[in-house]
Each structure stands twice: as C-alpha cells, then as structure tokens.
Design an enzyme around this catalytic site. Structure first.
Site, short mmCIF file in Angstrom:
data_model
loop_
_atom_site.label_atom_id
_atom_site.label_comp_id
_atom_site.label_asym_id
_atom_site.label_seq_id
_atom_site.Cartn_x
_atom_site.Cartn_y
_atom_site.Cartn_z
N VAL A 200 52.80 -75.41 -63.65
CA VAL A 200 52.61 -76.21 -62.44
C VAL A 200 51.23 -76.85 -62.45
O VAL A 200 51.07 -78.03 -62.13
CB VAL A 200 52.80 -75.35 -61.17
N LEU B 217 49.97 -73.40 -53.41
CA LEU B 217 51.33 -73.69 -53.88
C LEU B 217 51.82 -72.46 -54.64
O LEU B 217 51.48 -72.26 -55.81
CB LEU B 217 51.34 -74.93 -54.79
N ALA B 218 52.61 -71.63 -53.98
CA ALA B 218 53.15 -70.43 -54.62
C ALA B 218 54.31 -70.82 -55.53
O ALA B 218 55.17 -71.62 -55.15
CB ALA B 218 53.63 -69.44 -53.56
N HIS B 219 54.34 -70.26 -56.74
CA HIS B 219 55.39 -70.58 -57.70
C HIS B 219 55.39 -69.54 -58.80
O HIS B 219 54.42 -68.78 -58.96
CB HIS B 219 55.17 -71.97 -58.32
N ALA B 220 56.45 -69.50 -59.55
CA ALA B 220 56.54 -68.65 -60.74
C ALA B 220 57.24 -69.44 -61.82
O ALA B 220 57.57 -70.62 -61.64
CB ALA B 220 57.28 -67.35 -60.42
#
Length: 693
Positions: free
Chosen positions: A296, A610-613
C-alpha cells in the site's frame, strides 16, 4: 601500442558512421584535449603501418576509412597483440577490494606493488582512495601485522559493498556474457569469483526461477548470491539475523533457489545464511509485490511521485498513469526494503539518464526526501535513475506518432524498463512498431512474430533478419546510425491502422460477463484487455476502476467512536467489513500484527491512518470503511499522531482500488478537509465533505 590506443582503434574500425569527439571523450572518460592527443598517437601508429589515418568530417565527427583487406589486417594485428595489460588506478582499486574481500590468501601491499609494477607512493594513493570509497559503506581496511589487509565492518555491510562495487564495475554487461571478449574488469572479477561458480548459479536460476528472462533482476540475484557463497566458503559468515523482521515474506521460488544453491555448494547448518540470503534476494525481486508489507505504501508513493513529477515538469504523465503507476509501484515496493537494508541497485546507465532526461531526473530527485523520510535511509542516485526510466518511457509514449512504418523486435538484457524505454524511443523517433521486447535467451521467438527488423543492445550471431546493435539510450550518433539502417531496409516499410479508444465497449462487455457469471476475475479481465490490444483497440483501464463513492457505503461510515487504544480502533473500523464478509477476522488480526511488527507505518498523513493487510490475509472483495474518533488515538508515529480518522481498505489485487488510493493521497495533502471530516456528526455531512458534493 597502449591498451587505450588499441581500444580506440577497435572502436573506430567498427564504427560505420563518423564518431563525435564528445562521444569518444565520454566513452574513454577523457578530456577533449587528452582525446585529441590519443588520436594523434593513433595516427602516428597507422602511418608507421602504412594505413590511412583518422580524419575529421566537419559537423559529423571522426572517421577511419579502411577497405576490407586493411580492416582485416588491423583486426588481426589487434588480436595478436599479446603485451601485458597494465591496470589503471580504477582497475587497481577494484582488484585490491576484491582481493581483500574475496581471496583466501593473506594480502600484503608490498606484493601488490610488485604485481602492479608501480611505486609504493602509487599504491599508497590507491589505498587512500580505496578507504575513502569504502567509508560510504561503513567498511574500513586495516593492516594487521602478519595477517595483512583485512576488511573491518559488519558482514552484511561488507557483502553489500562488494555487490555494489562489482555491479558498477561490470556496467551493463551480465557476468555470464561475453566469455570470449571479456573486459579487463570482468577478468579481474573472475579472478576472485570463478566464472564456473557464476555459471552454476545461473543454471540454478534457470531451473528454479526462469530460463527465459535475462534482466537486471537476474544479474543482481546471481551476482549477490555468488558473493555470499564465496564469503561463506572463506569462513566469513552472517553471525545472526536478529536485525531481520519476523514473518518476512519470501516467495517459494526464492526459497527453492537458495536451498538448491546451498545443496550444490555443500553448505549445511547455515540457518542465518539462509534467512539472510532469501530476504536480500526478495528485496531485489520486482515481480508482483502485493505480498510485501509495503504494497500500500508503494502505491501511495507511486501516485504521489507521478503527481509531483507532473507538477514539476508540466508533462501530462497522468494520461499514461495506468502503465506508469504499475511500473513504479512494482519498482518502489522492492526499493523500500533495498534502501532500508542498504542493498540498492547499481545503475550503469545513470549518467546517460541524467544527461538525456535532465528535467525529469531533477523532478524525481526533488521527491527523494519523501522516500528518505519513510525509510530512514538515503536513496541512491542509481535507484532514482531507475525511476526516471519509467517516466522517460511514458514521455516517449506521449510524444510518439500513432502510425507505424516498420515492424521490429527489440532484444535487451538490461531489464524490462530499459528495454521498453528503447522500444518507445524507437516508436517516437522513427515510426517503428515494436512487437516485443525480448532477452537474448528468447531469440527463437522472433521467427514466430511478424517482424522485419531486429534492434539489439547485445551482439547476436546468425540472425536471419536485418539486425542493428545499439546502446539502450539513443544518442545523436545512434539516431544517425538508425536512420541509415532504416534507409538500407526501405523495402520493409509498412502502414498500419490507428488505435481506437474502445473503453466504453470494454466496460460494457465486463458488465455482461459480470451479470452472467458473477464477479469478473483478474485473469479474465487481463485476457480481454489483451484481445483488445492485439486488435489495436486502446482501453483506458483507469476509467474502469471504481471511485471512492462507489465503494464506501453508508453502513461502513462510523462517526465519533471511542477507542481505548489503536488495536481497538482497528477492530472498530474493520467491523462493518467483517459483518458483510468483505474481510475475515484473520484480516483484522493481520492488520494489528503488522503494526506490532513494523511500527505505525499505516499512519499515512497528519491525523490520518489507513489500516490494511496483505490481500492473501483474508480479503474477500474490494471494500472500504472509515471511522472518526471522539478522542484521538496515538499509534506511535513521530509526526502524524494522534489519529483522528482511520480508513480500512480491503484490496484483492494491485489495481482495482487505485482511484481510492488517489483520493486518499489528495486527503493527505488537505488538512483542512481532514479537520472538517473529523467534526462531521452525520453520515450525510461526512459524505458531502468527503465526496466534494
């Protein structure tokens, strides 16, 4: 005859067109005055041998006009010259570094004086410059009584230094190329890394990774692996890998490659070496980087970089954003780790890129502080030059004519981006339709393509089609050479149809497929796009990507929530996506684990996270949610804490969410809008502010 004079003679004998003094000065790294002296020495030699002399053509350059018999005699004389090759200072420093770093025997300076046949003061100056060079890598050279010269520094720093020095020394040539016509620097390298070892590792690459590709990735991987094996066999080992992050992803092909190399060279019980080498080789990988924790961040950086360069140069790169962003994203994802762990690519074309694309280079260079701040290290000029290649390729695409008159294939062993740059320059400058960019290992494919001409950056034997060998970067001399080549092959001139923008038809077809069989898979999407391309129908994929207002649903907007810490805040913002099965609980835990492991990298802007995996951690479909916080939450970011707004992104590929990412980049740069969003108390007000309604 001096070695330099012999090399000058070879260059002029092989040149079909006049060569400018500027080109010769650059090639030999000499001033124009010294170059003229070399020409005078060469003419004196030619006169003694009864050959014509080098003469100057006004406005064109220098020319040596020999008939066929004279040319054969000169080349035979050069081939039979068996005089010893004396090393210049640059070559001596290379030999010293490799001797100290890779040889098993003890190294003493007095013996190097005898070997080089130079004075003690000359070697002392070589050592002074060598120490200055190594200082930049955190490495020093010590002279120990009875032990000789040894390298002082961390083992990983020493290996990185050797890798960088060797890469710069061999330039654009692969270590596995030109067995018969090795340069002097190659010969020096092969004294310390046996060419048999390099060939064996290269063969393992064939069986474990790819037998067809021949690019910078392959070259860097084989080079670095060779250095590690030599150091390990000389009992210079990586003591531990504590500095590595836990749960670092490495592709299966890389692991199998390293396992096979270790087995081949009988390396056992070396877990630290295995972990170290697989990690470093993964940072050199420029394939699909969606598995990287930086995927990201790499996309955000690529979008920001495109916008920055467009603003600085006023060149509309956004018109080529789809391909440009994808190329930059893949490069930057690997680059971030390379910069962090001091394993940056050497770029042998750097100086040419700086000179020929100066405006773009300066724009990219002015973006470097953003990358430096993110990584905590300084990005090299070599890596910046690679980024410039992507922009230069897009610039050529923007400038080129849409009607093609020749069909050709490009053979390039310097990597996909460099090959494509040459391809686009040929299209722009000479109306050449390039059907494929291949490596020298894929020559057999040429006969299957409807191509008439072949352009190559490496010599090719037994080619059935007209062939022109030229440098990857097209200079003024190259333009004249290409023009002459095309004039000689006028019979192959063609006219083809213009491309048509068929984006609306492409979109309609996707909707039909979606209504009949469900979600369109990426494979189906790419296959359909390829069909359109083959039929000369252009498709602007950027227009097909959903906007943020298409994805963010009302029930995915949470306002003025309360959370005791950042872990709870991630769970809160992710909950709507869990409830509708957009993501799994595994994805939520992966987001938390990533922050615990890698720090607050998800805090992407002032008060904005921005939380993501990774997609494979439990992302079922594209989705987005957002939460504002009544009491801001700290994640531990030095500059952007506390977080007031947090988004949660679920992405299933590397392209469908790019319009969302672009919007978030705009939000990062608009603190006033961030404050307005934080103060919103109703979903409708929040949407009006966010979507600019």
């Amino acid at each position: 005859m001096k070695d330099r004079t012999a090399r000058l003679l070879r260059k002029l004998v092989s040149a079909e067109l006049p060569v400018s003094m500027k080109t010769l000065s650059e090639a030999f790294q000499l001033s124009a005055r010294t170059m003229r002296n070399e020409i005078n020495e060469l003419n004196a030699y030619l006169s003694q041998q009864g050959f014509p002399q080098v003469y100057s053509l006004r406005g064109k350059g220098l020319k040596l006009q020999l008939n066929k018999k004279e040319k054969e005699t000169v080349l035979a004389t050069l081939a039979s010259d068996k005089k010893n090759e004396f090393l210049n200072r640059e070559e001596r420093i290379l030999d010293l570094i490799l001797d100290i770093g890779l040889a098993k025997k003890k190294i003493f300076l007095f013996r190097k004086e005898e070997e080089y046949q130079v004075s003690k003061s000359t070697v002392d100056e070589d050592m002074r410059r060598l120490r200055e060079l190594l200082k930049g890598y955190g490495v020093n050279v010590l002279s120990v009584p009875k032990e000789g010269l040894i390298l002082e520094g961390k083992e990983k720093s020493i290996r990185t230094m050797l890798y960088s020095i060797i890469n710069k020394a061999i330039g654009t040539v692969s270590l596995t190329d030109q067995y018969k016509n090795q340069s002097l620097k190659q010969k020096i390298i092969f004294r310390y890394i046996p060419i048999t070892m390099i060939s064996e590792i290269d063969c393992i690459y064939d069986s474990c990774i790819s037998a067809s590709e021949d690019n910078y990735y392959r070259k860097n991987l084989v080079t670095f692996t060779s250095i590690c094996i030599v150091r390990f066999l000389n009992q210079k080992k990586i003591e531990n890998t504590i500095w590595l992050k836990n749960n670092v992803y490495t592709s299966k092909s890389i692991e199998i490659f390293v396992e096979t190399v270790f087995y081949h060279f009988s390396i056992q019980d070396a877990l630290n070496e295995f972990n170290y080498l697989t990690f470093i080789l993964e940072t050199l990988n420029q394939q699909d980087m969606s598995t990287s924790i930086d995927w990201v961040q790499a996309q955000l950086l690529s979008i920001q970089l495109i916008q920055h360069v467009e603003n600085q140069t006023h060149i509309p790169f956004s018109k080529k954003e789809e391909v440009l962003q994808e190329g930059l994203y893949q490069h930057i994802a690997g680059l971030l780790n390379r910069v962090r762990y001091d394993v940056q690519f050497a770029n042998p074309l750097k100086e040419n890129i700086q000179k020929n694309y100066d405006v773009i280079y300066r724009a990219v260079n002015s973006f470097a502080p953003v990358i430096n701040q993110l990584t905590g290290k300084e990005i090299s000029q070599d890596e910046l030059a690679f980024l410039v290649i992507h922009f230069s390729t897009s610039l050529s695409e923007l400038n080129q004519e849409v009607t093609y008159y020749y069909r050709a294939v490009v053979i390039c062993n310097h990597g996909t981006a460099t090959g494509k740059l040459l391809s686009e320059n040929l299209k722009e400058l000479f109306n050449i339709e390039v059907l494929a960019v291949l490596s020298s290992r894929e020559i057999g494919l040429i006969e299957k393509l409807d191509a008439d001409l072949v352009f190559s950056t490496v010599p090719i034997e037994e080619m059935n089609k007209p062939l022109l060998v030229l440098e990857p970067i097209i200079k003024e001399d190259s333009k004249a050479l290409i023009h002459n080549f095309l004039q000689q092959n006028k019979e192959y001139r063609r006219i083809s149809s213009n491309y048509q923008d068929m984006t609306h038809i492409f979109h309609s077809l996707l909707q039909v497929i979606d209504s009949q069989v469900g979600n369109v898979t990426r494979d189906a999407y790419e296959e359909l796009a390829e069909i359109f391309k083959e039929n000369q129908f252009s498709v602007n994929k950027r227009e097909l990507q959903p906007m943020i207002q298409d994805i963010l649903e009302d029930e995915h907007i949470i306002l003025q929530t309360e959370a005791k810490d950042w872990q709870e805040l991630i769970k809160i913002v992710a909950d709507p996506l869990v409830q509708d099965a957009t993501i799994t609980q595994q994805y939520v835990q992966a987001m938390i684990d990533s922050v615990n492991e890698f720090g607050p990298y998800i805090v992407i802007g002032k008060h904005l996270a921005l939380a993501h995996a990774r997609p494979e951690d439990g992302a079922n479909q594209l989705g987005l949610s957002v939460a504002t916080v009544k009491e801001p939450v700290r994640f531990g970011h030095d500059e952007n804490d506390p977080v007031k707004i947090i988004f949660c992104l679920s992405a299933v590929d590397s392209f469908s969410h790019l319009n969302i990412m672009k919007y978030l980049v705009q939000l990062i740069n608009d603190e006033e809008k961030t404050e307005q969003l934080d103060e919103a108390t109703t979903v409708e007000d929040f949407k009006k502010i966010l979507f600019n309604d």
